[in-house]
Design a protein around this motif. Sequence first.
Motif, mmCIF file in Angstrom:
data_model
loop_
_atom_site.group_PDB
_atom_site.id
_atom_site.type_symbol
_atom_site.label_atom_id
_atom_site.label_comp_id
_atom_site.label_asym_id
_atom_site.label_seq_id
_atom_site.Cartn_x
_atom_site.Cartn_y
_atom_site.Cartn_z
ATOM 1 N N VAL A 1 -57.375 -110.868 -56.684
ATOM 2 C CA VAL A 1 -58.071 -111.245 -55.465
ATOM 3 C C VAL A 1 -57.083 -111.860 -54.490
ATOM 4 O O VAL A 1 -56.031 -112.357 -54.871
ATOM 5 N N SER A 2 -57.445 -111.817 -53.210
ATOM 6 C CA SER A 2 -56.570 -112.367 -52.180
ATOM 7 C C SER A 2 -56.797 -113.856 -52.022
ATOM 8 O O SER A 2 -57.942 -114.320 -51.944
ATOM 9 N N ALA A 3 -55.701 -114.614 -51.926
ATOM 10 C CA ALA A 3 -55.809 -116.056 -51.702
ATOM 11 C C ALA A 3 -56.182 -116.356 -50.260
ATOM 12 O O ALA A 3 -56.640 -117.460 -49.951
ATOM 13 N N LYS A 4 -56.001 -115.379 -49.369
ATOM 14 C CA LYS A 4 -56.200 -115.625 -47.941
ATOM 15 C C LYS A 4 -57.640 -115.430 -47.490
ATOM 16 O O LYS A 4 -57.961 -115.664 -46.330
ATOM 17 N N HIS A 5 -58.493 -114.975 -48.424
ATOM 18 C CA HIS A 5 -59.889 -114.730 -48.077
ATOM 19 C C HIS A 5 -60.807 -115.539 -48.992
ATOM 20 O O HIS A 5 -60.413 -115.942 -50.088
ATOM 21 N N ALA A 6 -62.021 -115.768 -48.536
ATOM 22 C CA ALA A 6 -63.006 -116.454 -49.368
ATOM 23 C C ALA A 6 -63.306 -115.613 -50.611
ATOM 24 O O ALA A 6 -63.316 -114.381 -50.555
ATOM 25 N N ILE A 7 -63.532 -116.291 -51.735
ATOM 26 C CA ILE A 7 -63.808 -115.621 -53.012
ATOM 27 C C ILE A 7 -65.248 -115.918 -53.411
ATOM 28 O O ILE A 7 -65.661 -117.079 -53.479
ATOM 29 N N VAL A 8 -66.020 -114.861 -53.663
ATOM 30 C CA VAL A 8 -67.422 -114.995 -54.046
ATOM 31 C C VAL A 8 -67.559 -114.681 -55.531
ATOM 32 O O VAL A 8 -67.103 -113.629 -55.997
ATOM 33 N N VAL A 9 -68.156 -115.606 -56.280
ATOM 34 C CA VAL A 9 -68.348 -115.423 -57.726
ATOM 35 C C VAL A 9 -69.809 -115.719 -58.046
ATOM 36 O O VAL A 9 -70.368 -116.719 -57.578
ATOM 37 N N LYS A 10 -70.421 -114.863 -58.860
ATOM 38 C CA LYS A 10 -71.829 -115.038 -59.212
ATOM 39 C C LYS A 10 -72.003 -114.968 -60.722
ATOM 40 O O LYS A 10 -71.369 -114.161 -61.398
ATOM 41 N N ALA A 11 -72.865 -115.838 -61.247
ATOM 42 C CA ALA A 11 -73.196 -115.841 -62.674
ATOM 43 C C ALA A 11 -74.631 -115.374 -62.856
ATOM 44 O O ALA A 11 -75.513 -115.690 -62.046
ATOM 45 N N ASP A 12 -74.853 -114.605 -63.914
ATOM 46 C CA ASP A 12 -76.208 -114.195 -64.287
ATOM 47 C C ASP A 12 -76.531 -114.788 -65.648
ATOM 48 O O ASP A 12 -75.879 -114.465 -66.643
ATOM 49 N N GLY A 13 -77.526 -115.658 -65.686
ATOM 50 C CA GLY A 13 -77.901 -116.309 -66.936
ATOM 51 C C GLY A 13 -79.288 -115.893 -67.392
ATOM 52 O O GLY A 13 -80.220 -115.807 -66.584
ATOM 53 N N THR A 14 -79.414 -115.613 -68.693
ATOM 54 C CA THR A 14 -80.706 -115.261 -69.284
ATOM 55 C C THR A 14 -81.035 -116.259 -70.384
ATOM 56 O O THR A 14 -80.272 -116.395 -71.349
ATOM 57 N N PRO A 15 -82.133 -116.993 -70.257
ATOM 58 C CA PRO A 15 -82.471 -117.995 -71.291
ATOM 59 C C PRO A 15 -82.794 -117.320 -72.618
ATOM 60 O O PRO A 15 -83.286 -116.192 -72.664
ATOM 61 N N THR A 16 -82.486 -118.002 -73.701
ATOM 62 C CA THR A 16 -82.733 -117.448 -75.036
ATOM 63 C C THR A 16 -84.178 -117.642 -75.478
ATOM 64 O O THR A 16 -84.613 -117.062 -76.461
ATOM 65 N N VAL A 54 -57.018 -121.834 -51.532
ATOM 66 C CA VAL A 54 -57.157 -123.003 -52.408
ATOM 67 C C VAL A 54 -56.440 -122.806 -53.746
ATOM 68 O O VAL A 54 -56.227 -123.767 -54.482
ATOM 69 N N PHE A 55 -56.052 -121.568 -54.058
ATOM 70 C CA PHE A 55 -55.340 -121.292 -55.303
ATOM 71 C C PHE A 55 -53.934 -120.793 -54.994
ATOM 72 O O PHE A 55 -53.679 -120.194 -53.948
ATOM 73 N N THR A 56 -53.021 -121.024 -55.917
ATOM 74 C CA THR A 56 -51.628 -120.640 -55.741
ATOM 75 C C THR A 56 -51.448 -119.142 -55.988
ATOM 76 O O THR A 56 -51.917 -118.609 -57.006
ATOM 77 N N MET A 57 -50.765 -118.478 -55.059
ATOM 78 C CA MET A 57 -50.518 -117.050 -55.199
ATOM 79 C C MET A 57 -49.702 -116.778 -56.456
ATOM 80 O O MET A 57 -48.773 -117.508 -56.780
ATOM 81 N N GLY A 58 -50.083 -115.743 -57.173
ATOM 82 C CA GLY A 58 -49.397 -115.365 -58.397
ATOM 83 C C GLY A 58 -49.978 -115.983 -59.660
ATOM 84 O O GLY A 58 -49.629 -115.554 -60.759
ATOM 85 N N HIS A 59 -50.863 -116.969 -59.517
ATOM 86 C CA HIS A 59 -51.465 -117.610 -60.684
ATOM 87 C C HIS A 59 -52.725 -116.867 -61.132
ATOM 88 O O HIS A 59 -53.356 -116.155 -60.350
ATOM 89 N N VAL A 60 -53.079 -117.063 -62.398
ATOM 90 C CA VAL A 60 -54.345 -116.577 -62.924
ATOM 91 C C VAL A 60 -55.267 -117.780 -63.091
ATOM 92 O O VAL A 60 -54.912 -118.754 -63.762
#
Length: 212
Positions: A1-16, A54-60
């Motif tokens: 992903v690019s560090a220069k753009h906003a990063i969108v992350v979504k979680a999908d949770g299903t209750p047991t 917000v994150f350093t380029m080259g890092h995981v």
Amino acid sequence: VSAKHAIVVKADGTPTSAGIVSSYVWRTLDSTPLRQSMALTPLTQQMIVLKPNVFTMGHVVRLRCTARDSFAEDGYGEVSLRINVPPLGGSLTISPSNGMALSTLFLIRADFWLTEPENLPLTYRFFFIGLDEERTEMPLARTQGQAIETILPAGEANRSFTLDVGVEVIDLLNDFTRDVRQVQVLGISSDPGVFQEHATAALTGTIDRFLR
């Protein structure tokens, strides 16, 4: 992903059980803690938007989202984001190093720029910087070729007629690196009105032939 753009992350949770997911909490699993100031949304939502740069380029970066259901049972999911590094390692050369405005044919080359294979092909945006007060960038070409041949307008008289010529090397994620060099271009008045006239002529006369 690019560090220069906003990063969108979504979680999908299903209750047991028969309950519902009641809360989400995001955090990182590495040495860089995830702080609310790094996000455009609360870190307790199902989907979060992280700010650019917000994150350093080259890092995981490893993100974990912990979901809790209405019976106070927890589950989590993880995702790893590799922060892209813009193209690097290349050079910009202009030959000859001096010439006459609207007459000399300059070869402008952007060689040896590197990126990850999945970010290919690279795009090269060539430009020169105008002599107006705003130092407006004037486009020369945008191409996947590494070089162009073109005539140029005169440089700035009080700088020994030097003209700033540059390239922006852009990868598939639109991350880019810029390089600017100076070339001496003689023969045209530095009067703004005259310069604009000849700069337009130079752009119109740019040779539509790119060296691969």
